[in-house]
Scaffold this motif. Sequence first.
Motif, PDB file in Angstrom:
ATOM      1  N   VAL A   1      -4.062  15.504 -14.623  1.00  0.00           N
ATOM      2  CA  VAL A   1      -4.770  14.343 -15.162  1.00  0.00           C
ATOM      3  C   VAL A   1      -3.790  13.396 -15.862  1.00  0.00           C
ATOM      4  CG1 VAL A   1      -6.545  13.560 -16.769  1.00  0.00           C
ATOM      5  CG2 VAL A   1      -6.917  15.638 -15.425  1.00  0.00           C
ATOM      6  N   TYR A   2      -2.958  13.949 -16.727  1.00  0.00           N
ATOM      7  CA  TYR A   2      -1.994  13.132 -17.473  1.00  0.00           C
ATOM      8  C   TYR A   2      -1.031  12.436 -16.516  1.00  0.00           C
ATOM      9  CZ  TYR A   2       1.954  11.926 -20.442  1.00  0.00           C
ATOM     10  OH  TYR A   2       2.975  11.266 -21.063  1.00  0.00           O
ATOM     11  N   LEU A   3      -0.450  13.201 -15.588  1.00  0.00           N
ATOM     12  CA  LEU A   3       0.508  12.600 -14.643  1.00  0.00           C
ATOM     13  C   LEU A   3      -0.188  11.682 -13.654  1.00  0.00           C
ATOM     14  CD1 LEU A   3       3.627  13.014 -14.496  1.00  0.00           C
ATOM     15  CD2 LEU A   3       2.440  14.656 -15.928  1.00  0.00           C
ATOM     16  N   GLY A   4      -1.469  11.975 -13.371  1.00  0.00           N
ATOM     17  CA  GLY A   4      -2.214  11.092 -12.473  1.00  0.00           C
ATOM     18  C   GLY A   4      -2.415   9.714 -13.082  1.00  0.00           C
TER      19      GLY A   4
ATOM     20  N   GLY B   1       1.318   9.354  -5.474  1.00  0.00           N
ATOM     21  CA  GLY B   1       1.352  10.711  -4.937  1.00  0.00           C
ATOM     22  C   GLY B   1       2.456  11.561  -5.541  1.00  0.00           C
ATOM     23  N   VAL B   2       3.621  10.954  -5.764  1.00  0.00           N
ATOM     24  CA  VAL B   2       4.733  11.695  -6.357  1.00  0.00           C
ATOM     25  C   VAL B   2       4.380  12.158  -7.769  1.00  0.00           C
ATOM     26  CG1 VAL B   2       7.096  11.472  -7.232  1.00  0.00           C
ATOM     27  CG2 VAL B   2       6.524  10.615  -4.952  1.00  0.00           C
ATOM     28  N   PHE B   3       3.839  11.239  -8.561  1.00  0.00           N
ATOM     29  CA  PHE B   3       3.478  11.613  -9.935  1.00  0.00           C
ATOM     30  C   PHE B   3       2.358  12.650  -9.955  1.00  0.00           C
ATOM     31  CE2 PHE B   3       6.020   8.061 -11.164  1.00  0.00           C
ATOM     32  CZ  PHE B   3       6.339   8.267 -12.503  1.00  0.00           C
ATOM     33  N   LEU B   4       1.380  12.497  -9.070  1.00  0.00           N
ATOM     34  CA  LEU B   4       0.272  13.456  -9.035  1.00  0.00           C
ATOM     35  C   LEU B   4       0.768  14.834  -8.604  1.00  0.00           C
ATOM     36  CD1 LEU B   4      -2.772  13.739  -9.460  1.00  0.00           C
ATOM     37  CD2 LEU B   4      -3.084  13.225  -7.030  1.00  0.00           C
ATOM     38  N   GLY B   5       1.685  14.855  -7.625  1.00  0.00           N
ATOM     39  CA  GLY B   5       2.253  16.121  -7.193  1.00  0.00           C
ATOM     40  C   GLY B   5       3.012  16.821  -8.305  1.00  0.00           C
ATOM     41  N   ILE B   6       3.787  16.049  -9.060  1.00  0.00           N
ATOM     42  CA  ILE B   6       4.502  16.625 -10.202  1.00  0.00           C
ATOM     43  C   ILE B   6       3.510  17.155 -11.229  1.00  0.00           C
ATOM     44  CG2 ILE B   6       6.051  16.100 -12.121  1.00  0.00           C
ATOM     45  CD1 ILE B   6       7.418  14.041 -10.316  1.00  0.00           C
ATOM     46  N   GLY B   7       2.397  16.410 -11.393  1.00  0.00           N
ATOM     47  CA  GLY B   7       1.381  16.842 -12.340  1.00  0.00           C
ATOM     48  C   GLY B   7       0.791  18.193 -11.987  1.00  0.00           C
ATOM     49  N   PHE B   8       0.533  18.435 -10.705  1.00  0.00           N
ATOM     50  CA  PHE B   8       0.010  19.740 -10.291  1.00  0.00           C
ATOM     51  C   PHE B   8       1.054  20.838 -10.477  1.00  0.00           C
ATOM     52  CE2 PHE B   8      -3.263  17.324  -7.911  1.00  0.00           C
ATOM     53  CZ  PHE B   8      -4.375  18.042  -8.328  1.00  0.00           C
TER      54      PHE B   8
ATOM     55  N   ALA C   1       0.832  -1.207   0.000  1.00  0.00           N
ATOM     56  CA  ALA C   1       0.000   0.000   0.000  1.00  0.00           C
ATOM     57  C   ALA C   1       0.867   1.257   0.000  1.00  0.00           C
ATOM     58  CB  ALA C   1      -0.928  -0.010   1.211  1.00  0.00           C
ATOM     59  N   ALA C   2       1.929   1.242   0.807  1.00  0.00           N
ATOM     60  CA  ALA C   2       2.814   2.401   0.877  1.00  0.00           C
ATOM     61  C   ALA C   2       3.498   2.662  -0.462  1.00  0.00           C
ATOM     62  CB  ALA C   2       3.858   2.194   1.969  1.00  0.00           C
ATOM     63  N   VAL C   3       3.959   1.587  -1.107  1.00  0.00           N
ATOM     64  CA  VAL C   3       4.623   1.733  -2.413  1.00  0.00           C
ATOM     65  C   VAL C   3       3.664   2.339  -3.430  1.00  0.00           C
ATOM     66  CG1 VAL C   3       5.604   0.465  -4.370  1.00  0.00           C
ATOM     67  CG2 VAL C   3       6.300  -0.102  -2.041  1.00  0.00           C
ATOM     68  N   GLY C   4       2.449   1.807  -3.489  1.00  0.00           N
ATOM     69  CA  GLY C   4       1.478   2.303  -4.449  1.00  0.00           C
ATOM     70  C   GLY C   4       1.080   3.750  -4.194  1.00  0.00           C
ATOM     71  N   ILE C   5       0.782   4.093  -2.939  1.00  0.00           N
ATOM     72  CA  ILE C   5       0.325   5.449  -2.603  1.00  0.00           C
ATOM     73  C   ILE C   5       1.433   6.473  -2.820  1.00  0.00           C
ATOM     74  CG2 ILE C   5      -0.438   6.922  -0.700  1.00  0.00           C
ATOM     75  CD1 ILE C   5      -1.941   4.456   0.391  1.00  0.00           C
ATOM     76  N   ILE C   6       2.640   6.145  -2.368  1.00  0.00           N
ATOM     77  CA  ILE C   6       3.750   7.093  -2.501  1.00  0.00           C
ATOM     78  C   ILE C   6       4.085   7.334  -3.974  1.00  0.00           C
ATOM     79  CG2 ILE C   6       6.218   7.426  -2.075  1.00  0.00           C
ATOM     80  CD1 ILE C   6       5.800   5.995   0.614  1.00  0.00           C
ATOM     81  N   THR C   7       4.133   6.258  -4.744  1.00  0.00           N
ATOM     82  CA  THR C   7       4.450   6.408  -6.171  1.00  0.00           C
ATOM     83  C   THR C   7       3.384   7.246  -6.877  1.00  0.00           C
ATOM     84  OG1 THR C   7       5.513   4.223  -6.163  1.00  0.00           O
ATOM     85  CG2 THR C   7       4.960   5.176  -8.303  1.00  0.00           C
TER      86      THR C   7
ATOM     87  N   LEU D   1      -0.581   8.399 -15.543  1.00  0.00           N
ATOM     88  CA  LEU D   1       0.742   7.786 -15.625  1.00  0.00           C
ATOM     89  C   LEU D   1       1.198   7.290 -14.260  1.00  0.00           C
ATOM     90  CD1 LEU D   1       3.246   7.129 -17.314  1.00  0.00           C
ATOM     91  CD2 LEU D   1       4.093   9.436 -16.827  1.00  0.00           C
ATOM     92  N   GLY D   2       0.942   8.083 -13.221  1.00  0.00           N
ATOM     93  CA  GLY D   2       1.318   7.686 -11.870  1.00  0.00           C
ATOM     94  C   GLY D   2       0.601   6.434 -11.406  1.00  0.00           C
ATOM     95  N   PHE D   3      -0.684   6.313 -11.785  1.00  0.00           N
ATOM     96  CA  PHE D   3      -1.438   5.115 -11.424  1.00  0.00           C
ATOM     97  C   PHE D   3      -0.820   3.872 -12.062  1.00  0.00           C
ATOM     98  CE2 PHE D   3      -4.748   2.013 -12.446  1.00  0.00           C
ATOM     99  CZ  PHE D   3      -5.244   1.751 -11.178  1.00  0.00           C
ATOM    100  N   LEU D   4      -0.463   3.981 -13.335  1.00  0.00           N
ATOM    101  CA  LEU D   4       0.135   2.836 -14.031  1.00  0.00           C
ATOM    102  C   LEU D   4       1.496   2.465 -13.437  1.00  0.00           C
ATOM    103  CD1 LEU D   4      -0.765   3.800 -17.722  1.00  0.00           C
ATOM    104  CD2 LEU D   4      -1.885   2.098 -16.274  1.00  0.00           C
ATOM    105  N   VAL D   5       2.312   3.492 -13.172  1.00  0.00           N
ATOM    106  CA  VAL D   5       3.636   3.231 -12.591  1.00  0.00           C
ATOM    107  C   VAL D   5       3.496   2.666 -11.180  1.00  0.00           C
ATOM    108  CG1 VAL D   5       5.804   4.287 -11.861  1.00  0.00           C
ATOM    109  CG2 VAL D   5       4.755   4.981 -14.014  1.00  0.00           C
TER     110      VAL D   5
END
Length: 232
Positions: free
Chosen positions: A59-62, A46-53, A38-44, A64-68
Motif C-alpha cells: 500500500v505504502y509503495l503503491g 509497477g516497479v514500485f508496487l513490485g518492491i512494495g510486495f 502510458a508505458a512510463v506511468g505503468i512501468i514506474t 508512492l509509486g503512483f505519485l512518482v
Amino acid sequence: MARKANAETAATTGRLKQIALTYKMTRKADPKVGLILAAVGIITFGVFLGIGFLIDHPVYLGILGFLVAFLATAIVFGRRAERAAFGQMEGQPGAAAAVLDNVGRGWSTTPAVAMNRSQDLVHRAVGKAGVVLIAEGNANRVKPLLAAEKRKLARIMPDVPVHDFIVGNGEGQVPLKKLRTTMLKLPRVLSGPQVTQANDKLRAMGDLMSNMPLPKGPMPKGMRMPRGGKMR
C-alpha cells in the motif's frame, strides 16, 4: 467565498484545456506520445508496487509509486511537447524571437533589430553576459547583418562584450532547441547597473524595426534597399 471558488474552478478548467491542446499539438508531431506516456506511468508504478510486495508494504509503495509515476509521466510529456513545439517552429521566420521571449529573467530582448530583403533577421538580447545577437536565415546572408550590428555596438558600447549566434543545424550554428541553454551558459560579466546602462544606450540609439511591424508576406516590388542590405 463563492467568487473565490469559481475563480479557482475556472483556473483549473483553463489549465486542463491548455494541457489537452498541448497534447493534441504534440500528438500531431509525435504520434506515439500516448503509448510512451502510458508505458512510463505503468512501468514506474509497477516497479514500485513490485518492491512494495517484496518488502511487505504494497500500500505504502503503491501510493508512492503512483505519485512518482505521475511525476515521471509529466516530465516526459513536457520534454516531448517542447521537442514537438521546436520542431514546428524550426525554419519559420521569427522562431528565434519566440525562444528569446522565454529565455528567462534578467534578459531584455528586442526582435528584428536588423533585416534584409530576404527577411533574414537579427534579434538582440541584453543581460549580464553582455549583448547577444541572434541571427536566423541563410548563414551567408546574415553574416553581413551581424557584422554591421557588431560594428554599431562597438561604437556606442566598446566595453560591453558582444556574442553572436546563427540559429540552424549547420556547422558552427546553434539549433533552435539549444538556443536558450546556450545563452544561459554564457559567463556573466556585467552587473545589474551596467545592464541597465547598456539598455538605456540602446534605447537612445533606436532600433531598425522599432516602429515597423514585421512583414508577413513578400516585400513590395517598389521598395528599394539601401546599401548594406538594411531597410530604413
